[in-house]
Design a protein around this motif. Structure first.
Motif, PDB file in Angstrom:
ATOM      1  N   ASP A   1       0.764  -1.215   0.137  1.00 34.73           N
ATOM      2  CA  ASP A   1      -0.003  -0.026  -0.143  1.00 34.73           C
ATOM      3  C   ASP A   1       0.841   1.025   0.023  1.00 34.73           C
ATOM      4  OD1 ASP A   1       0.647  -0.582   2.788  1.00 34.73           O
ATOM      5  OD2 ASP A   1      -0.657   0.777   3.549  1.00 34.73           O
ATOM      6  N   LEU A   2       1.914   1.328   0.497  1.00 35.75           N
ATOM      7  CA  LEU A   2       2.981   2.464   0.762  1.00 35.75           C
ATOM      8  C   LEU A   2       3.522   2.695  -0.784  1.00 35.75           C
ATOM      9  CD1 LEU A   2       4.818   1.941   4.004  1.00 35.75           C
ATOM     10  CD2 LEU A   2       2.940   3.420   3.367  1.00 35.75           C
ATOM     11  N   ALA A   3       3.421   1.755  -1.604  1.00 35.37           N
ATOM     12  CA  ALA A   3       3.952   2.047  -3.140  1.00 35.37           C
ATOM     13  C   ALA A   3       3.191   3.082  -3.870  1.00 35.37           C
ATOM     14  CB  ALA A   3       4.094   0.474  -3.749  1.00 35.37           C
ATOM     15  N   THR A   4       1.968   3.364  -3.416  1.00 37.32           N
ATOM     16  CA  THR A   4       1.460   4.393  -4.104  1.00 37.32           C
ATOM     17  C   THR A   4       1.156   5.623  -3.153  1.00 37.32           C
ATOM     18  OG1 THR A   4      -0.919   3.589  -3.089  1.00 37.32           O
ATOM     19  CG2 THR A   4      -0.108   2.454  -5.034  1.00 37.32           C
ATOM     20  N   ALA A   5       1.092   6.552  -4.055  1.00 42.67           N
ATOM     21  CA  ALA A   5       0.903   7.926  -3.503  1.00 42.67           C
ATOM     22  C   ALA A   5      -0.282   8.050  -2.362  1.00 42.67           C
ATOM     23  CB  ALA A   5       0.799   9.132  -4.385  1.00 42.67           C
ATOM     24  N   GLN A   6      -1.578   7.669  -2.909  1.00 41.22           N
ATOM     25  CA  GLN A   6      -2.740   7.343  -2.004  1.00 41.22           C
ATOM     26  C   GLN A   6      -2.576   6.349  -0.806  1.00 41.22           C
ATOM     27  OE1 GLN A   6      -6.064   5.283  -4.203  1.00 41.22           O
ATOM     28  NE2 GLN A   6      -7.526   6.311  -2.701  1.00 41.22           N
ATOM     29  N   GLY A   7      -1.716   5.206  -1.008  1.00 37.79           N
ATOM     30  CA  GLY A   7      -1.522   4.385   0.255  1.00 37.79           C
ATOM     31  C   GLY A   7      -0.700   5.282   1.310  1.00 37.79           C
ATOM     32  N   ARG A   8       0.222   6.039   0.748  1.00 38.47           N
ATOM     33  CA  ARG A   8       1.142   6.756   1.881  1.00 38.47           C
ATOM     34  C   ARG A   8       0.491   8.029   2.505  1.00 38.47           C
ATOM     35  NH1 ARG A   8       4.803   5.673  -2.439  1.00 38.47           N
ATOM     36  NH2 ARG A   8       4.773   7.687  -3.257  1.00 38.47           N
ATOM     37  N   SER A   9      -0.622   8.457   1.607  1.00 42.35           N
ATOM     38  CA  SER A   9      -1.225   9.632   2.100  1.00 42.35           C
ATOM     39  C   SER A   9      -2.356   9.145   3.314  1.00 42.35           C
ATOM     40  CB  SER A   9      -2.304  10.173   1.061  1.00 42.35           C
ATOM     41  OG  SER A   9      -1.269  10.993   0.065  1.00 42.35           O
ATOM     42  N   LYS A  10      -2.807   7.855   3.231  1.00 41.76           N
ATOM     43  CA  LYS A  10      -3.522   7.390   4.124  1.00 41.76           C
ATOM     44  C   LYS A  10      -2.697   7.108   5.609  1.00 41.76           C
ATOM     45  CE  LYS A  10      -7.028   5.151   1.157  1.00 41.76           C
ATOM     46  NZ  LYS A  10      -7.675   3.844   0.542  1.00 41.76           N
ATOM     47  N   ARG A  11      -1.320   6.816   5.422  1.00 37.48           N
ATOM     48  CA  ARG A  11      -0.865   6.428   6.532  1.00 37.48           C
ATOM     49  C   ARG A  11       0.221   7.621   6.689  1.00 37.48           C
ATOM     50  NH1 ARG A  11       1.105   0.463   5.563  1.00 37.48           N
ATOM     51  NH2 ARG A  11       2.624   0.945   7.396  1.00 37.48           N
ATOM     52  N   MET A  12      -0.226   8.728   6.550  1.00 35.03           N
ATOM     53  CA  MET A  12       0.729  10.099   6.441  1.00 35.03           C
ATOM     54  C   MET A  12       1.551  10.310   7.691  1.00 35.03           C
ATOM     55  SD  MET A  12       0.170  13.992   5.191  1.00 35.03           S
ATOM     56  CE  MET A  12      -0.466  13.385   3.845  1.00 35.03           C
ATOM     57  N   GLN A  13       0.932  10.124   8.692  1.00 38.44           N
ATOM     58  CA  GLN A  13       1.667  10.567  10.114  1.00 38.44           C
ATOM     59  C   GLN A  13       2.869   9.471  10.269  1.00 38.44           C
ATOM     60  OE1 GLN A  13       1.149  13.460  11.902  1.00 38.44           O
ATOM     61  NE2 GLN A  13       3.311  12.598  12.622  1.00 38.44           N
ATOM     62  N   GLU A  14       2.284   8.161   9.976  1.00 40.40           N
ATOM     63  CA  GLU A  14       3.440   7.101  10.244  1.00 40.40           C
ATOM     64  C   GLU A  14       4.462   7.160   9.344  1.00 40.40           C
ATOM     65  OE1 GLU A  14       3.664   2.414   9.827  1.00 40.40           O
ATOM     66  OE2 GLU A  14       1.687   3.284   9.478  1.00 40.40           O
ATOM     67  N   TRP A  15       4.266   7.524   8.050  1.00 37.77           N
ATOM     68  CA  TRP A  15       5.057   7.891   6.905  1.00 37.77           C
ATOM     69  C   TRP A  15       5.972   8.890   7.235  1.00 37.77           C
ATOM     70  CZ3 TRP A  15       7.420   5.624   2.669  1.00 37.77           C
ATOM     71  CH2 TRP A  15       7.983   6.407   1.997  1.00 37.77           C
ATOM     72  N   ASN A  16       5.540  10.291   7.639  1.00 36.43           N
ATOM     73  CA  ASN A  16       6.192  11.270   7.883  1.00 36.43           C
ATOM     74  C   ASN A  16       7.222  11.190   9.094  1.00 36.43           C
ATOM     75  OD1 ASN A  16       5.217  12.790   5.855  1.00 36.43           O
ATOM     76  ND2 ASN A  16       3.710  13.836   7.227  1.00 36.43           N
ATOM     77  N   ASP A  17       6.752  10.261  10.077  1.00 36.45           N
ATOM     78  CA  ASP A  17       7.549  10.023  11.292  1.00 36.45           C
ATOM     79  C   ASP A  17       8.884   9.378  10.983  1.00 36.45           C
ATOM     80  OD1 ASP A  17       5.932  11.201  13.044  1.00 36.45           O
ATOM     81  OD2 ASP A  17       4.924   9.441  13.753  1.00 36.45           O
ATOM     82  N   ILE A  18       8.479   8.016  10.065  1.00 36.53           N
ATOM     83  CA  ILE A  18       9.856   7.702   9.344  1.00 36.53           C
ATOM     84  C   ILE A  18      10.614   8.579   8.746  1.00 36.53           C
ATOM     85  CG2 ILE A  18      10.523   5.848   7.851  1.00 36.53           C
ATOM     86  CD1 ILE A  18       7.706   4.238   8.642  1.00 36.53           C
ATOM     87  N   VAL A  19      10.123   9.074   7.661  1.00 32.82           N
ATOM     88  CA  VAL A  19      10.923   9.729   6.833  1.00 32.82           C
ATOM     89  C   VAL A  19      11.779  11.128   7.543  1.00 32.82           C
ATOM     90  CG1 VAL A  19      10.961  11.505   4.927  1.00 32.82           C
ATOM     91  CG2 VAL A  19       9.694   9.486   4.753  1.00 32.82           C
ATOM     92  N   HIS A  20      11.038  11.807   8.452  1.00 26.63           N
ATOM     93  CA  HIS A  20      11.606  12.965   9.088  1.00 26.63           C
ATOM     94  C   HIS A  20      12.736  12.541  10.288  1.00 26.63           C
ATOM     95  CE1 HIS A  20       7.695  15.594   8.224  1.00 26.63           C
ATOM     96  NE2 HIS A  20       8.614  15.147   7.280  1.00 26.63           N
ATOM     97  N   ALA A  21      12.584  11.322  10.719  1.00 26.85           N
ATOM     98  CA  ALA A  21      13.604  10.591  11.569  1.00 26.85           C
ATOM     99  C   ALA A  21      15.076  10.516  10.812  1.00 26.85           C
ATOM    100  CB  ALA A  21      13.299   9.267  12.115  1.00 26.85           C
ATOM    101  N   TRP A  22      14.718  10.529   9.530  1.00 27.90           N
ATOM    102  CA  TRP A  22      16.164  10.299   8.813  1.00 27.90           C
ATOM    103  C   TRP A  22      16.627  11.829   8.381  1.00 27.90           C
ATOM    104  CZ3 TRP A  22      17.681  11.471   3.798  1.00 27.90           C
ATOM    105  CH2 TRP A  22      18.949  10.880   3.254  1.00 27.90           C
ATOM    106  N   THR A  23      15.519  12.585   7.766  1.00 26.81           N
ATOM    107  CA  THR A  23      15.901  13.811   7.250  1.00 26.81           C
ATOM    108  C   THR A  23      16.245  14.925   8.232  1.00 26.81           C
ATOM    109  OG1 THR A  23      13.588  14.739   7.157  1.00 26.81           O
ATOM    110  CG2 THR A  23      14.412  13.540   5.225  1.00 26.81           C
ATOM    111  N   LYS A  24      15.629  15.000   9.399  1.00 24.26           N
ATOM    112  CA  LYS A  24      15.936  15.889  10.227  1.00 24.26           C
ATOM    113  C   LYS A  24      17.431  15.846  10.998  1.00 24.26           C
ATOM    114  CE  LYS A  24      11.424  17.304  11.802  1.00 24.26           C
ATOM    115  NZ  LYS A  24      10.415  17.208  13.079  1.00 24.26           N
ATOM    116  N   ALA A  25      18.203  14.539  10.852  1.00 29.68           N
ATOM    117  CA  ALA A  25      19.294  14.089  11.289  1.00 29.68           C
ATOM    118  C   ALA A  25      20.550  14.714  10.381  1.00 29.68           C
ATOM    119  CB  ALA A  25      19.365  12.645  11.586  1.00 29.68           C
ATOM    120  N   ARG A  26      19.942  15.240   9.211  1.00 30.30           N
ATOM    121  CA  ARG A  26      21.223  15.623   8.167  1.00 30.30           C
ATOM    122  C   ARG A  26      20.858  16.968   7.609  1.00 30.30           C
ATOM    123  NH1 ARG A  26      19.993  10.535   8.566  1.00 30.30           N
ATOM    124  NH2 ARG A  26      21.571   8.824   8.150  1.00 30.30           N
ATOM    125  N   THR A  27      22.020  17.572   6.810  1.00 32.13           N
ATOM    126  CA  THR A  27      21.700  19.018   6.335  1.00 32.13           C
ATOM    127  C   THR A  27      21.125  18.673   4.902  1.00 32.13           C
ATOM    128  OG1 THR A  27      23.860  18.841   5.320  1.00 32.13           O
ATOM    129  CG2 THR A  27      23.786  19.698   7.740  1.00 32.13           C
TER     130      THR A  27
END
Length: 727
Positions: free
Chosen positions: A186-212
Motif C-alpha cells: 500500500d505504501l508503493a502508491t501515493a494514495q496509500g502513503r497519504s492514508k498513513r501520512m503521520q506514520e510515513w512522516n515520522d519514518i522519513v523525518h527521523a532520517w531527514t532531520k538528522a542531516r543537512t
C-alpha cells in the motif's frame, strides 16, 4: 503593426471602444490577441476575476492542501506567467503564418485566449480525464491532498523530492535505510502513503532531520532521485548551478535607479547564447514620437478569405521527431502538433514514456499502459513509434528519420542523448536544416548538469513552492504548472528558430532548461530581494494585491459536501460593490477599511464578519448575486468535474476523441481559439494519443520505404514493437 495584444477588463469602456475598431476586418493580415480571464465569448465572458478566483473556478485550487485544512492556492501569480507562455506561442505562430502567406490572402487572425482554460490544463494535471477513465464516479467533497514524500524538513531547512516512478520510490527507501517497507504494497502508491501520512512522516523525518540539506541532496543525487533545496528569493541567488551558468543578469534599468537588482535571463539559449540582450523598460510615453514609420504591407481591401479546404494551420507541412517523455517535453510537441506539424512521438518497448506508467492504477486491464490520463491528454494529434535506441538498428533508423525532419526535440538527461550518438554535431551532419531542441532539467553544463528533475523539483528549487501553502503549514508544491510552462518556452523558441531558418536555411541548437523557465515565473521574489532585501513569504490564500481574499464556507458545508466560496477584492470599486451586497453593515463602513492597506491590516476582522454572513447562505445564491454585482467570486470547483463547466462547454474547450483501447473521452484543447478555424468549424483535435508503437509500419513504409519483411525483422529483434517488455 504585425500583432496587437489587448488585456482590457471584461465589460469595460476600453474593451467596447477597442472592439468597435474592428481591426481584423480593416487589416486582413493583422493578428489580434485578446487575453482575458474567461475568454471573450461564453456565459462567463463578462465576469470579474482575479488570479485567485480563476484558480478556484478552473479546478486547480481543489487539488492542493491537507484534508484537515482548507484548499490552498498556488502562490506567485502563476496563472499569469503560464498564460503568458501559452499566449506567446499562439501569437507568434499566427504572425508567422500571416507573414509567409501569399499576397492577396487574408491570413491575419483573431486569437481569443482564456486564462481559465490555460490553468485547467496546467493546474489540474488532467484530473478530469482521470475521472473519465474510471467512469466518472461520484466522489464527495473536494479531492485535495499533498504528496509524500515531497518537501521535508532537514537539520538546516527544507529539501524537496519527487518520486514519480516506482524505481524512484524504491531508491528513496534505499536512501533512508528502510527497504523493509517495500513489502508493504500500500505504501508503493501515493494514495496509500497519504492514508498513513503521520506514520510515513515520522519514518522519513527521523532520517531527514538528522542531516543537512546539502548532505541529503548529495545522497539522493547518487541514486538519481529528483531532489532540490527549497529556495527563497534570497537563497536561490547563491545556488551553484545558477551561478555557474550565469542565469541572473542585472536589470538594464538598475543603473539609473538608487537600488540595483537582478532578474533571470530569458529561459532559452540558441546556439549557446541568449538571442537578445535585455533592454530597459520604457518610461511612460518615452517613444511617443520616435517610432519609425515603415511602408505598410497590409491589405485593406480585396483580400481573399481561404476556403475551408485551403485553410492551413501555421506549422502545416513541418515534421517533428519527438523523443520526449512525461509532460514538459510532450506538451511542447503537442502544441506544435496542434498548430499543424506532423509529430512522431518516440518511445521504446523496453522503456515506454514515463507518463504511461501512471496507467498502473488500471493494472486490472491487460493494456493498462494505455490508460494514463497524462499520456492520453498530452499526446493528442501525434503519431506514435517505438524505437530501441540502445540497439544499433534503432539508432540507425533514428538517424534516417532525422533526415526527413525539420525539428528534433528531446528531454533526456544530457548524457543519454549523447550516449546514443544523437547529439547536436551528429544531427547537424545528418540534416543541416534540422533544428534540435534540448530540454534538460538544469542545463547542458554546470555542476548539476546530470541531475534529474520534474516539475515538482523546479517548483522547490525556484521559490514557487516557498510561496505556496498555508502560513501555519510548510511550503507545498504547486503540482505541475512548471511542466507545460517549460513546454511552451521550448515551443516558442522553436518558432523563433523556424523563422530564422527561413533567412539562413540552416538549423540551430536550442537549449531550454526547465529551471530557467521556472525562475522566470518566480522572478518577483528574486527582484524583491535583490532590490529591497525583502524575502517574500507564504500568505496561504491571501495576496499582496487584494483584500479581502480567501475561502469562506457557505450553508450546508461539511466534509462530504464542501461549499467553498472564493472571494478576491482588488479594486476600490469591487470593495464598494461588496459593501452594497452586504447591505453596508457598520463594520464594513469603518474608515480603517477605506483602502487596500487598511483592509490588509484588518483582514482577520473582515474574514470573521464575512464568514458569519456566508455560513447561513446558499453558495449558488451568493455566486449569482455577487458576480452580477461585478465582484470576483467563484466556487472551489472539483478538478474532476470541470467537463461540465458552462464556460468550458460553451467555448468547446473539450473535444471528444475515440481511442482504440480506452474508448471515447473528452480531451482538452489549446486554451485559445483561432477565429478562422471557428469560422470553418474545424476542430483542434484530429488524432487521439497513439497506442504504443501504433504507427510503426506507417512511418517506416512512408518515410523510409521499409518492406514488411524488414519491419517483421525489426519486431523480432525488439527494435520496435507494440507491447512493453519487462512489466
Amino acid at each position: 503593426a504585425d500583432l496587437v495584444i489587448e488585456t482590457f477588463a471584461p465589460n469595460s469602456p476600453e474593451l467596447a471602444q477597442f472592439t468597435s475598431l474592428d481591426l481584423c476586418a480593416r487589416w486582413p493580415h493583422l493578428v489580434v490577441l485578446s487575453i482575458s480571464p474567461y475568454g471573450r465569448s461564453g456565459p462567463c465572458a463578462g465576469k470579474a476575476a482575479t488570479e485567485f478566483t480563476l484558480q478556484a473556478d478552473c479546478g486547480s485550487l481543489s487539488t492542493r492542501g491537507r484534508r484537515d485544512q482548507s484548499p490552498v492556492m498556488a502562490g506567485g501569480r502563476i496563472v499569469d506567467y503560464v498564460g503568458g507562455t501559452f499566449a506567446a506561442v499562439a501569437a507568434l505562430a499566427a504572425v508567422m503564418r500571416a507573414q509567409q502567406s501569399a499576397p492577396g490572402i487574408a491570413a491575419g487572425e483573431y486569437i481569443d485566449f482564456s486564462l481559465l482554460e490555460v490553468f485547467n490544463i496546467a493546474g489540474t494535471s488532467y484530473a478530469d480525464m482521470m475521472s473519465s477513465l474510471w467512469g466518472r464516479p461520484d466522489v464527495p467533497g473536494v479531492l485535495r491532498n499533498v504528496e509524500v514524500p515531497s518537501i521535508e524538513p532537514t537539520k538546516d531547512g527544507w529539501v524537496g523530492f519527487a518520486t514519480n516512478s516506482h524505481q524512484q520510490y524504491s531508491d528513496f527507501l534505499l536512501m533512508i535505510g528502510r527497504t523493509d517497507l517495500l513489502e508493504q504494497k500500500d505504501l508503493a502508491t501515493a494514495q496509500g502513503r497519504s492514508k498513513r501520512m503521520q506514520e510515513w512522516n515520522d519514518i522519513v523525518h527521523a532520517w531527514t532531520k538528522a542531516r543537512t540539506t546539502e548532505e541529503i541532496i548529495a545522497a539522493a543525487a547518487l541514486l538519481r532521485i529528483p531532489v532540490a533545496p527549497v529556495h527563497t528569493g534570497k537563497t536561490v541567488l547563491a545556488h551553484e548551478q545558477l551561478l555557474a551558468r550565469g542565469v541572473f543578469v542585472e536589470n538594464p534599468k538598475a543603473a539609473t535607479l538608487q537600488t540595483a537588482f537582478v532578474q533571470p535571463r530569458p529561459p532559452y539559449l540558441i546556439n549557446g547564447e541568449s538571442l537578445f540582450a535585455l533592454r530597459p523598460a520604457p518610461l511612460h510615453g518615452q517613444h511617443q514620437h520616435t517610432i519609425p514609420a515603415r511602408e505598410s504591407k497590409r491589405q485593406t481591401a480585396g483580400a481573399t478569405v481561404p476556403a475551408p479546404d485551403e485553410y492551413a494551420l501555421p506549422l502545416q507541412g513541418l515534421r517533428v521527431l519527438d523523443a520526449t517523455a512525461w509532460w514538459a517535453g510532450p506538451s511542447a510537441t503537442q502544441m506544435l502538433a496542434h498548430l499543424g506539424a506532423e509529430v512522431i512521438h518516440l518511445e521504446a518497448i523496453q522503456r515506454p514514456d514515463g507518463a504511461r506508467m501512471m496507467g498502473g492504477v488500471h493494472a486490472h486491464q491487460s493494456d493498462w499502459y494505455e490508460y494514463s490520463a497524462m499520456f492520453l491528454s498530452a499526446n493528442t494529434n501525434k503519431l506514435g513509434m517505438t524505437l530501441n535506441l540502445d540497439h544499433p538498428g534503432g539508432v540507425a533508423i533514428a538517424r534516417e528519420l532525422l533526415g526527413h525532419c525539420d525539428v528534433f526535440i528531446e528531454n533526456y538527461s544530457p548524457r543519454v542523448i549523447e550516449k546514443f550518438g544523437l547529439g547536436w554535431d551528429a544531427v547537424q551532419a545528418i540534416n543541416p536544416r534540422c533544428i534540435m531542441v534540448r530540454m534538460p532539467a538544469f542545463g547542458l553544463d554546470g555542476p548539476w548538469r546530470d541531475h534529474v528533475g520534474f516539475a515538482q523539483t523546479m517548483e522547490q528549487m525556484s521559490g514557487l513552492a516557498w510561496l505556496t501553502g498555508h502560513v501555519d503549514d510548510q511550503p507545498r508544491i504547486q503540482r505541475g504548472p512548471c511542466d507545460p510552462m517549460a513546454g511552451m518556452n521550448a515551443a516558442f523558441a522553436t518558432l523563433v528558430a523556424l523563422n530564422e531558418r527561413r533567412r539562413t536555411n540552416t538549423g540551430c541548437l536550442i537549449e531550454c532548461s526547465m529551471i530557467e523557465g521556472a525562475l522566470n515565473a518566480a522572478a518577483e521574489q528574486i527582484v524583491e530581494y535583490s532590490a529591497y532585501g525583502n524575502v517574500m513569504e507564504r500568505m496561504g490564500n491571501r495576496s499582496p494585491d487584494a483584500a479581502p481574499q480567501g475561502l469562506y464556507y457557505c450553508q450546508g458545508h461539511d466534509r462530504k459536501n464542501e461549499q467553498w466560496l472564493a472571494l478576491s477584492i482588488e479594486t476600490e470599486a469591487q470593495w464598494q460593490s461588496l459593501k452594497s451586497v452586504l447591505d453596508c453593515p457598520a463594520w464594513a463602513n469603518s474608515s480603517a477599511l477605506n483602502d487596500l492597506g487598511g483592509r490588509k491590516k484588518h483582514h482577520d476582522l473582515i474574514d470573521h464578519e464575512l464568514q458569519q454572513y456566508l455560513q447561513s447562505r446558499p453558495l449558488d445564491d451568493i455566486l449569482q448575486q455577487w458576480a452580477s454585482a461585478g465582484i470576483p467570486v467563484a466556487p472551489v470547483r472539483s478538478s474532476v468535474k470541470t467537463w461540465h463547466h458552462p464556460q468550458l462547454c460553451a467555448r468547446q474547450f473539450f473535444e471528444e476523441l475515440a481511442h482504440p483501447v480506452v474508448g471515447s473521452h473528452l480531451h482538452v484543447t489549446p486554451p485559445f481559439s483561432f477565429a478562422n478555424m471557428q469560422r470553418q468549424q474545424q476542430p483542434w483535435l484530429r488524432l487521439p494519443a497513439p497506442t504504443l508503437g501504433e504507427h510503426n509500419r506507417h512511418i517506416l513504409k512512408k518515410l523510409l520505404a521499409y518492406t514488411d519483411a524488414m519491419i517483421d525483422q525489426l519486431e523480432q529483434e525488439e527494435v520496435i514493437g507494440r507491447r512493453p517488455t519487462g512489466f
